[in-house]
Design an enzyme around this catalytic site. Structure first.
Site, PDB file in Angstrom:
ATOM      1  N   ASP A  65       0.861  -1.186   0.000  1.00 52.42           N
ATOM      2  CA  ASP A  65       0.000   0.000   0.000  1.00 52.42           C
ATOM      3  C   ASP A  65       0.899   1.238   0.000  1.00 52.42           C
ATOM      4  OD1 ASP A  65      -1.712   2.075   0.660  1.00 52.42           O
ATOM      5  OD2 ASP A  65      -2.805   0.923   2.171  1.00 52.42           O
ATOM      6  N   THR A 133      -5.185  13.343 -14.535  1.00 53.90           N
ATOM      7  CA  THR A 133      -6.422  13.321 -15.317  1.00 53.90           C
ATOM      8  C   THR A 133      -6.840  14.717 -15.777  1.00 53.90           C
ATOM      9  OG1 THR A 133      -8.802  12.893 -15.098  1.00 53.90           O
ATOM     10  CG2 THR A 133      -7.640  13.401 -13.088  1.00 53.90           C
ATOM     11  N   ASP A 134      -7.615  14.764 -16.857  1.00 52.06           N
ATOM     12  CA  ASP A 134      -8.170  16.047 -17.315  1.00 52.06           C
ATOM     13  C   ASP A 134      -9.286  16.522 -16.385  1.00 52.06           C
ATOM     14  OD1 ASP A 134     -10.117  14.190 -17.992  1.00 52.06           O
ATOM     15  OD2 ASP A 134     -10.282  14.796 -20.084  1.00 52.06           O
ATOM     16  N   GLU A 135      -9.774  15.633 -15.498  1.00 49.83           N
ATOM     17  CA  GLU A 135     -10.894  16.019 -14.620  1.00 49.83           C
ATOM     18  C   GLU A 135     -10.497  17.103 -13.633  1.00 49.83           C
ATOM     19  OE1 GLU A 135     -13.411  13.034 -13.033  1.00 49.83           O
ATOM     20  OE2 GLU A 135     -13.336  11.812 -14.833  1.00 49.83           O
ATOM     21  N   TYR A 158     -13.024  12.560  -6.304  1.00 50.24           N
ATOM     22  CA  TYR A 158     -11.929  11.945  -7.073  1.00 50.24           C
ATOM     23  C   TYR A 158     -11.043  13.009  -7.707  1.00 50.24           C
ATOM     24  CZ  TYR A 158      -9.567  10.155 -11.234  1.00 50.24           C
ATOM     25  OH  TYR A 158      -8.633   9.900 -12.198  1.00 50.24           O
ATOM     26  N   LYS A 162      -7.085  14.098  -7.031  1.00 46.81           N
ATOM     27  CA  LYS A 162      -6.038  14.084  -8.067  1.00 46.81           C
ATOM     28  C   LYS A 162      -5.420  15.483  -8.211  1.00 46.81           C
ATOM     29  CE  LYS A 162      -4.953  11.122 -10.472  1.00 46.81           C
ATOM     30  NZ  LYS A 162      -3.968   9.998 -10.333  1.00 46.81           N
TER      31      LYS A 162
HETATM   32  P1  NAD Z   1      -7.494   1.370 -11.898  1.00 47.77           P
HETATM   33  O1  NAD Z   1      -8.517   1.674 -10.871  1.00 47.77           O
HETATM   34  O2  NAD Z   1      -7.808   0.418 -12.989  1.00 47.77           O
HETATM   35  O3  NAD Z   1      -6.158   0.836 -11.192  1.00 47.77           O
HETATM   36  C1  NAD Z   1      -5.645   1.407 -10.026  1.00 47.77           C
HETATM   37  C2  NAD Z   1      -4.573   0.484  -9.474  1.00 47.77           C
HETATM   38  O4  NAD Z   1      -4.002   1.097  -8.300  1.00 47.77           O
HETATM   39  C3  NAD Z   1      -5.109  -0.883  -9.032  1.00 47.77           C
HETATM   40  O5  NAD Z   1      -4.250  -1.910  -9.479  1.00 47.77           O
HETATM   41  C4  NAD Z   1      -5.128  -0.791  -7.520  1.00 47.77           C
HETATM   42  O6  NAD Z   1      -4.971  -2.049  -6.873  1.00 47.77           O
HETATM   43  C5  NAD Z   1      -3.941   0.127  -7.257  1.00 47.77           C
HETATM   44  N1  NAD Z   1      -4.037   0.822  -5.977  1.00 47.77           N
HETATM   45  C6  NAD Z   1      -5.113   1.475  -5.472  1.00 47.77           C
HETATM   46  N2  NAD Z   1      -4.833   1.963  -4.255  1.00 47.77           N
HETATM   47  C7  NAD Z   1      -3.549   1.610  -3.992  1.00 47.77           C
HETATM   48  C8  NAD Z   1      -2.681   1.840  -2.875  1.00 47.77           C
HETATM   49  N3  NAD Z   1      -3.092   2.506  -1.796  1.00 47.77           N
HETATM   50  N4  NAD Z   1      -1.427   1.351  -2.928  1.00 47.77           N
HETATM   51  C9  NAD Z   1      -0.991   0.650  -4.023  1.00 47.77           C
HETATM   52  N5  NAD Z   1      -1.779   0.403  -5.082  1.00 47.77           N
HETATM   53  C10 NAD Z   1      -3.039   0.887  -5.073  1.00 47.77           C
HETATM   54  O7  NAD Z   1      -7.042   2.782 -12.489  1.00 47.77           O
HETATM   55  P2  NAD Z   1      -6.650   3.179 -13.984  1.00 47.77           P
HETATM   56  O8  NAD Z   1      -7.878   3.452 -14.743  1.00 47.77           O
HETATM   57  O9  NAD Z   1      -5.664   2.201 -14.488  1.00 47.77           O
HETATM   58  O10 NAD Z   1      -5.934   4.589 -13.711  1.00 47.77           O
HETATM   59  C11 NAD Z   1      -4.537   4.644 -13.440  1.00 47.77           C
HETATM   60  C12 NAD Z   1      -4.160   6.101 -13.194  1.00 47.77           C
HETATM   61  O11 NAD Z   1      -4.492   6.884 -14.324  1.00 47.77           O
HETATM   62  C13 NAD Z   1      -4.892   6.742 -12.006  1.00 47.77           C
HETATM   63  O12 NAD Z   1      -3.975   7.548 -11.326  1.00 47.77           O
HETATM   64  C14 NAD Z   1      -5.979   7.568 -12.648  1.00 47.77           C
HETATM   65  O13 NAD Z   1      -6.301   8.682 -11.845  1.00 47.77           O
HETATM   66  C15 NAD Z   1      -5.312   7.975 -13.937  1.00 47.77           C
HETATM   67  N6  NAD Z   1      -6.223   8.234 -15.066  1.00 47.77           N
HETATM   68  C16 NAD Z   1      -7.095   7.273 -15.478  1.00 47.77           C
HETATM   69  C17 NAD Z   1      -7.898   7.509 -16.582  1.00 47.77           C
HETATM   70  C18 NAD Z   1      -8.873   6.490 -17.106  1.00 47.77           C
HETATM   71  O14 NAD Z   1      -9.626   6.803 -18.021  1.00 47.77           O
HETATM   72  N7  NAD Z   1      -8.906   5.271 -16.588  1.00 47.77           N
HETATM   73  C19 NAD Z   1      -7.828   8.742 -17.252  1.00 47.77           C
HETATM   74  C20 NAD Z   1      -6.950   9.722 -16.758  1.00 47.77           C
HETATM   75  C21 NAD Z   1      -6.128   9.440 -15.678  1.00 47.77           C
HETATM   76  O1  DAU Z   2     -11.389  11.962 -17.877  1.00 50.39           O
HETATM   77  C1  DAU Z   2     -10.525  11.067 -17.249  1.00 50.39           C
HETATM   78  C2  DAU Z   2     -11.281  10.225 -16.240  1.00 50.39           C
HETATM   79  O2  DAU Z   2     -12.081   9.308 -16.984  1.00 50.39           O
HETATM   80  C3  DAU Z   2     -10.352   9.482 -15.291  1.00 50.39           C
HETATM   81  O3  DAU Z   2      -9.630  10.387 -14.515  1.00 50.39           O
HETATM   82  C4  DAU Z   2     -11.143   8.533 -14.375  1.00 50.39           C
HETATM   83  O4  DAU Z   2     -10.258   7.750 -13.589  1.00 50.39           O
HETATM   84  C5  DAU Z   2     -11.977   7.596 -15.249  1.00 50.39           C
HETATM   85  O5  DAU Z   2     -12.795   6.784 -14.427  1.00 50.39           O
HETATM   86  C6  DAU Z   2     -12.849   8.413 -16.214  1.00 50.39           C
HETATM   87  O6  DAU Z   2     -13.860   9.153 -15.471  1.00 50.39           O
HETATM   88  P1  DAU Z   2     -15.369   9.260 -15.994  1.00 50.39           P
HETATM   89  O7  DAU Z   2     -16.236   9.557 -14.852  1.00 50.39           O
HETATM   90  O8  DAU Z   2     -15.448  10.164 -17.171  1.00 50.39           O
HETATM   91  O9  DAU Z   2     -15.568   7.731 -16.544  1.00 50.39           O
HETATM   92  P2  DAU Z   2     -16.810   6.739 -16.438  1.00 50.39           P
HETATM   93  O10 DAU Z   2     -16.496   5.571 -17.305  1.00 50.39           O
HETATM   94  O11 DAU Z   2     -17.211   6.482 -15.034  1.00 50.39           O
HETATM   95  O12 DAU Z   2     -17.960   7.570 -17.122  1.00 50.39           O
HETATM   96  C7  DAU Z   2     -17.857   8.052 -18.456  1.00 50.39           C
HETATM   97  C8  DAU Z   2     -19.108   8.845 -18.766  1.00 50.39           C
HETATM   98  O13 DAU Z   2     -20.211   7.921 -18.834  1.00 50.39           O
HETATM   99  C9  DAU Z   2     -19.480   9.850 -17.704  1.00 50.39           C
HETATM  100  O14 DAU Z   2     -20.057  10.982 -18.335  1.00 50.39           O
HETATM  101  C10 DAU Z   2     -20.533   9.141 -16.854  1.00 50.39           C
HETATM  102  C11 DAU Z   2     -21.219   8.237 -17.859  1.00 50.39           C
HETATM  103  N1  DAU Z   2     -21.720   6.946 -17.343  1.00 50.39           N
HETATM  104  C12 DAU Z   2     -20.865   6.176 -16.620  1.00 50.39           C
HETATM  105  C13 DAU Z   2     -21.278   4.942 -16.134  1.00 50.39           C
HETATM  106  C14 DAU Z   2     -20.360   4.073 -15.302  1.00 50.39           C
HETATM  107  C15 DAU Z   2     -22.988   6.521 -17.650  1.00 50.39           C
HETATM  108  O15 DAU Z   2     -23.756   7.241 -18.342  1.00 50.39           O
HETATM  109  N2  DAU Z   2     -23.403   5.295 -17.192  1.00 50.39           N
HETATM  110  C16 DAU Z   2     -22.608   4.497 -16.426  1.00 50.39           C
HETATM  111  O16 DAU Z   2     -23.056   3.403 -16.005  1.00 50.39           O
END
Ligand code: NAD
Ligand code: DAU
Length: 352
Positions: A65, A133-135, A158, A162
């Site tokens: 962790d 993230t862009d969020e 979230y 970030k």
């Molecule tokens: P994910 O949720 O799929 O994976 C997160 C990983 O981190 C998991 O393997 C989890 O076990 C590990 N983790 C969580 N808490 C932990 C801790 N305390 N110590 C060690 N490990 C831990 O996430 P993802 O979608 O692969 O995103 C990865 C990174 O990219 C994140 O930082 C997220 O904010 C960023 N990001 C994701 C997206 C997206 O669309 N998925 C977009 C922009 C940025």
């Molecule tokens: O923009 C980057 C982000 O994208 C990352 O930082 C986050 O880790 C990643 O989870 C993602 O965030 P979003 O909230 O945009 O992703 P999500 O897949 O949860 O949702 C995408 C869009 O779809 C959002 O507008 C919410 C909508 N949605 C999502 C779910 C899960 C639905 O309409 N129905 C759903 O069931």
């Protein structure tokens, strides 16, 4: 820059596992990867099945962790870590609305712990790459793009966590001259994504004939980035001589949620016709909106394009087909998640 021992945090998650596969399989990187992952519900050892055997001596897994400073310090020191690529985070917006605590701990305190380790090794430490993230920029109206100059205005627990971690990384560069980079990217999609996020959730529900939940009016816009393009962007940044900078990474694929859901339905109907030939669009169900739901994200990635010649290679039309194909071809991976069996490796090895 020659990284010998790269700590990848969160390497068993969606993007982290794609990045490890990419780095070992598709780049000139010759060092070792030390993957530090707590294996939360989102950390899936199945995502890296076979990697240890395929790259003997080059891939090490440590279940830990990042909030546990002593444990992380020992891993850091024992492995002579000279760079970190930091993915580990709580990543799902809906979960952060229900229970923000772990987001504060992992995303803020965990990042702080890693920064402190890197700082302590200042003379030998090459790079702290923070994946963000862009969020953090909040929400756009109908016009405009997020640039690296856009003020931070996070709207969910979230994105606020970030944003806090981004500020810490920036501060460690300014105050301690730590060599850092921050990449802020848009929504990723592709293989190994946990089926709580929109695209894999919709694919799996549609295959099973279950309702496809669309929040609000379905007109929220995200900019979709194929995960391999994201991995290539991170590696391009890491290999560059840029430090203390932030870069936006986008997919050039702005789409309304409802359009994506309809596309997934239509492609699935073509690849795997539903029984009775019924269109899967009939499964679309509008549900209560997410509180604080950001309306539109759109990324201006001209800085990374101009300075390092990176741009996304995959269009949404091709990427979504590859992604759907992957989920159809990997039923075992899906079944193990659905049954909870993916956590059996964790129980076997760690007795939890
Ligand atoms: P994910 O949720 O799929 O994976 C997160 C990983 O981190 C998991 O393997 C989890 O076990 C590990 N983790 C969580 N808490 C932990 C801790 N305390 N110590 C060690 N490990 C831990 O996430 P993802 O979608 O692969 O995103 C990865 C990174 O990219 C994140 O930082 C997220 O904010 C960023 N990001 C994701 C997206 C997206 O669309 N998925 C977009 C922009 C940025
Ligand atoms: O923009 C980057 C982000 O994208 C990352 O930082 C986050 O880790 C990643 O989870 C993602 O965030 P979003 O909230 O945009 O992703 P999500 O897949 O949860 O949702 C995408 C869009 O779809 C959002 O507008 C919410 C909508 N949605 C999502 C779910 C899960 C639905 O309409 N129905 C759903 O069931």
């Amino acid at each position: 820059m020659n990284i010998n021992n790269l700590m990848v945090t969160g390497g068993c998650g969606f993007i982290g596992s794609n990045f490890i596969r990419y780095l070992l399989g598709e780049t000139v990187f010759t060092g070792r990867i030390i993957n530090v992952d707590k294996l939360t519900y989102a950390g899936n050892p199945e995502n890296l099945r076979g990697i240890h055997e395929q790259y003997p001596g080059r891939y090490i897994f440590q279940k830990a962790d990042i909030c546990d400073a002593d444990v992380i310090r020992k891993i850091f020191t024992d492995n002579n870590i000279d760079a970190i690529c930091h993915f580990a985070a709580e990543s799902h917006v809906d979960r952060s609305i229900k229970r923000p605590d772990s987001f504060i701990h992992t995303n803020i305190v965990g990042t702080f712990n890693l920064l402190e380790l890197a700082r302590a090794r200042a003379d030998k430490f090459l790079l702290f790459h923070h994946v963000s993230t862009d969020e953090v920029y909040g929400s756009l109206g109908a016009e405009g793009y997020f640039t690296e100059e856009t003020p931070y205005r996070p709207n969910s627990p979230y994105s606020a966590s970030k944003a806090a971690s981004d500020h810490l990384v920036r501060a460690y560069h300014e105050t301690f001259a730590l060599p850092t980079l921050i990449s802020n990217c848009s929504n990723n999609y592709g293989p190994y994504q946990f089926p709580e996020k929109l695209i894999p959730l919709v694919i799996l529900n549609a295959v099973d004939g279950k309702p496809l939940p669309v929040y609000g009016d379905g007109r929220n816009v995200r900019d979709w980035l194929y995960v391999r393009d994201h991995c290539a962007a991170i590696w391009t940044l890491m290999r560059s001589d840029k430090r203390g900078e932030m870069y936006n990474i986008g997919g050039n694929s702005e789409m309304e949620n409802i359009v994506i859901v309809e596309m997934v339905c239509d492609i699935l109907d073509e690849m795997l016709p539903a029984s009775g030939g019924r269109s899967r669009r009939s499964l679309i169900t509008f549900v209560k909106d997410r509180p604080g739901h950001d309306r539109r994200y759109a990324i201006d990635f001209s800085k990374v394009h101009r300075e390092l010649n990176w741009s996304p290679q995959e269009s949404f039309a091709t990427g979504i087909r590859k992604t759907i194909r992957w989920y159809l071809d990997n039923r075992t991976w899906i079944d193990k998640i659905r049954s909870g069996e993916y956590q059996s490796w964790i129980r076997e090895h760690y007795g939890q």
